[in-house]
Enzyme design. Structure first.
Site, PDB file in Angstrom:
ATOM      1  N   GLU A 210     -31.398  99.995 -20.655  1.00  0.00           N
ATOM      2  CA  GLU A 210     -32.377  99.384 -19.766  1.00  0.00           C
ATOM      3  C   GLU A 210     -33.793  99.614 -20.269  1.00  0.00           C
ATOM      4  OE1 GLU A 210     -31.661 101.529 -16.185  1.00  0.00           O
ATOM      5  OE2 GLU A 210     -29.575 100.873 -15.991  1.00  0.00           O
ATOM      6  N   LYS A 212     -37.261 101.088 -20.255  1.00  0.00           N
ATOM      7  CA  LYS A 212     -37.846 102.285 -19.650  1.00  0.00           C
ATOM      8  C   LYS A 212     -39.258 101.925 -19.201  1.00  0.00           C
ATOM      9  CE  LYS A 212     -38.610 107.185 -19.939  1.00  0.00           C
ATOM     10  NZ  LYS A 212     -39.737 107.056 -19.007  1.00  0.00           N
ATOM     11  N   ARG A 217     -41.883 106.541 -10.168  1.00  0.00           N
ATOM     12  CA  ARG A 217     -40.534 106.541  -9.603  1.00  0.00           C
ATOM     13  C   ARG A 217     -40.613 106.417  -8.079  1.00  0.00           C
ATOM     14  NH1 ARG A 217     -35.903 109.404 -11.738  1.00  0.00           N
ATOM     15  NH2 ARG A 217     -34.048 108.732 -10.568  1.00  0.00           N
ATOM     16  N   PHE A 295     -33.275 100.067 -10.609  1.00  0.00           N
ATOM     17  CA  PHE A 295     -32.232 100.302 -11.607  1.00  0.00           C
ATOM     18  C   PHE A 295     -30.975 100.952 -11.046  1.00  0.00           C
ATOM     19  CE2 PHE A 295     -35.568 103.621 -12.240  1.00  0.00           C
ATOM     20  CZ  PHE A 295     -34.880 104.724 -11.716  1.00  0.00           C
ATOM     21  N   LYS A 372     -33.186 109.186 -22.183  1.00  0.00           N
ATOM     22  CA  LYS A 372     -34.380 108.369 -22.406  1.00  0.00           C
ATOM     23  C   LYS A 372     -34.688 108.345 -23.902  1.00  0.00           C
ATOM     24  CE  LYS A 372     -37.280 112.278 -20.999  1.00  0.00           C
ATOM     25  NZ  LYS A 372     -38.288 112.749 -20.017  1.00  0.00           N
TER      26      LYS A 372
END
Length: 507
Positions: A210, A212, A217, A295, A372
């Site tokens: 996905e 980043k 958040r 997400f 990540k």
């Protein structure tokens, strides 16, 4: 229970490096607590205040302790709770003097070990090796339940102290009765770092790759028609500050949902704005060009989804949010993941997330299921101290002492210094902020309370005898401060060591 018994346990826990012994000592104390003492004792022993920060500075505490301490222990845990409540309640004109008097009179009733523990607790300097992992295991042992059950309860309640109270009072049935509740935030799942998509896929297997998003958040809760609550990664309620996101959430064609995602500031051409621009929106309750990218979905239309694998959650996410889902592909092909990373960078984003499709949502954990990948290697470290600059920087605190989190000791291990990447504006800000957080100063260095997380870019790590962790950062430079992150979620010393040449990053 006498407060002195809790303090004695804290001292014993800090004195032993053995995890098993820490757990045993904490469990023994927990078994002897009254039910109303459990939550606050767990918070205290974890280095936290159940009331949140009370705004007492180190200088106030130094003055309060100047008159000496009590010869014998007489304070109960409940006395400490009432003291904190009193201090918080003192606001308005003339309150500063009243607070100082109340603090001084209370500290006069405390023994020297009690006063030392309480002072360090109040300024966030209590480092005794009883952080969440150790404390969760201690609660499990004291209650005779599994550690996994305690961690799950902490995830669902967003509060280890509350989970401990339930475990010790109601055991397995009480923990089993807990479920995700819409409107109550849960601890977010965290990611570890991989250098490349290939490394990440080696750790995860088939994965969702996905974009980043370099935003903020958010956890969005929607229920009861148009009821919406929005929480940060630290579980702070920011609903009132994000009216446009509230409107988007209320418009979704769902009965109820708990969504995990990021919000990102966009410019006039819908290109990503800098992280700082997005974060500045959290201090204003006015519409702005913020776009959510969701997400994950943890609950949808009454069904809790955290125990279902990601490959089952993602279609449900698409059903709930449609085009608001973050761009992604499902693959185990490293070459395809590399091309997707290039596409993400080309769109102005900072990299990709690689998430195991068979993984559950493990809130509050930084495991191998989420990785990540960013072209610039970064770590989230804690500022431990700063040195006064030289030449043009002589009036500013400049050279940062950087610490990685040590899950075993509960403290931070210094891994390097840097003065690179600091603009004049940032130097002015951090000098003012560090002065407010100062604990002591000697030989041109100011040690501060370890409350500030800074994102550091680096070229890697190298073995070093200069620092106690045996590792040092290579070419470290400041990217930005992270006000959205707490020291408890900073990168660990093991993550730094994993960057050493020859070390495995597939942990």
């Amino acid at each position: 229970m006498l407060f002195a018994e809790l303090v004695a346990t804290s001292i014993a826990v800090a004195a032993t490096p053995k995890r098993a012994e820490k757990i045993a000592r904490l469990a023994e104390l927990l078994r002897r607590l009254d039910s109303e003492e459990i939550a606050v004792a767990v918070a205290f022993l974890s280095g936290e205040l159940p009331t949140g920060r009370v705004g007492i500075g180190w200088s106030t505490l130094v003055r309060a302790r100047a008159a000496g301490s009590a010869a014998a222990a007489e304070l109960a845990i409940g006395d400490v709770v009432r003291f904190l409540d009193d201090v918080i309640a003192m606001v308005g004109e003339g309150s500063a003097g009243q607070r100082a008097q109340r603090i001084a009179s209370f500290f006069a009733r405390a023994t020297e070990p009690e006063a030392d523990f309480l002072a360090r607790l109040l300024v966030g300097e209590l480092r005794q090796g009883a952080l969440a992992g150790v404390m969760s295991d201690a609660v499990a042992r004291a209650a005779g339940v599994s550690a996994a059950a305690v961690r799950r309860a902490a995830m669902l309640t967003g509060d280890l102290a509350r989970a401990a109270q339930i475990a010790l009072a109601d055991g397995v049935p009480g923990l089993a009765a807990l479920s995700l509740e819409v409107g109550r935030p849960v601890l977010p799942m965290l990611a570890s770092t991989s250098a490349t998509p290939t490394d990440a896929l080696t750790a995860t297997g088939e994965a969702s790759v996905e974009w980043k998003i370099d935003g903020a958040r958010v956890q969005v809760h929607r229920w009861g028609g148009d009821q919406v609550r929005i929480f940060t990664r630290n579980l702070n309620d920011v609903t009132a500050r994000l009216p446009e996101l509230v409107a988007i959430a209320a418009s979704l064609d769902v009965t109820s949902a708990v969504l995990d995602g990021e919000v990102l500031g966009l410019d006039e051409e819908e290109a990503p704005r800098a992280f700082q621009d997005t974060m500045s929106r959290f201090s204003r309750a006015e519409p702005g060009a913020l776009r959510p990218y969701f997400f994950d979905v943890l609950q949808l239309d009454g069904e809790v989804l955290i125990d279902r694998p990601l490959r089952e959650r993602l279609p449900l996410l698409d059903r709930a949010v449609g085009t608001l889902a973050v761009p992604r592909i499902a693959t185990d092909d490293a070459a395809l993941a590399e091309r997707f990373l290039a596409d993400a960078l080309g769109a102005g984003h900072e990299g990709v997330m690689v998430k195991a499709l068979d993984g559950r949502y493990e809130a509050g954990r930084r495991g191998k299921g989420w990785r990540k990948v960013k072209p610039v290697l970064t770590l989230d470290l804690v500022v431990l101290a700063a040195e006064w600059g030289h030449g043009r920087r002589r009036a500013w605190l400049s050279n940062l002492h950087l610490g990685a989190r040590d899950p075993e000791s509960g403290g931070f291990v210094m891994v390097g210094k840097t003065f690179k990447g600091l603009t004049d504006e940032l130097l002015r800000w951090q000098t003012e902020r560090f002065t407010a957080l100062a604990l002591r100063e000697a030989d041109g260095t100011v040690w501060i309370r370890p409350e500030l997380v800074v994102e550091i870019a680096l070229d890697g790590a190298q073995r070093s005898t200069r620092y106690p962790g045996g590792v040092a950062l290579r070419f470290a430079r400041v990217r930005r401060y992270r006000p959205d992150r707490e020291p408890a979620s900073a990168s660990t010393i093991d993550e730094v060591r994993a960057l050493l040449p020859g070390a495995s990053r597939s942990r």
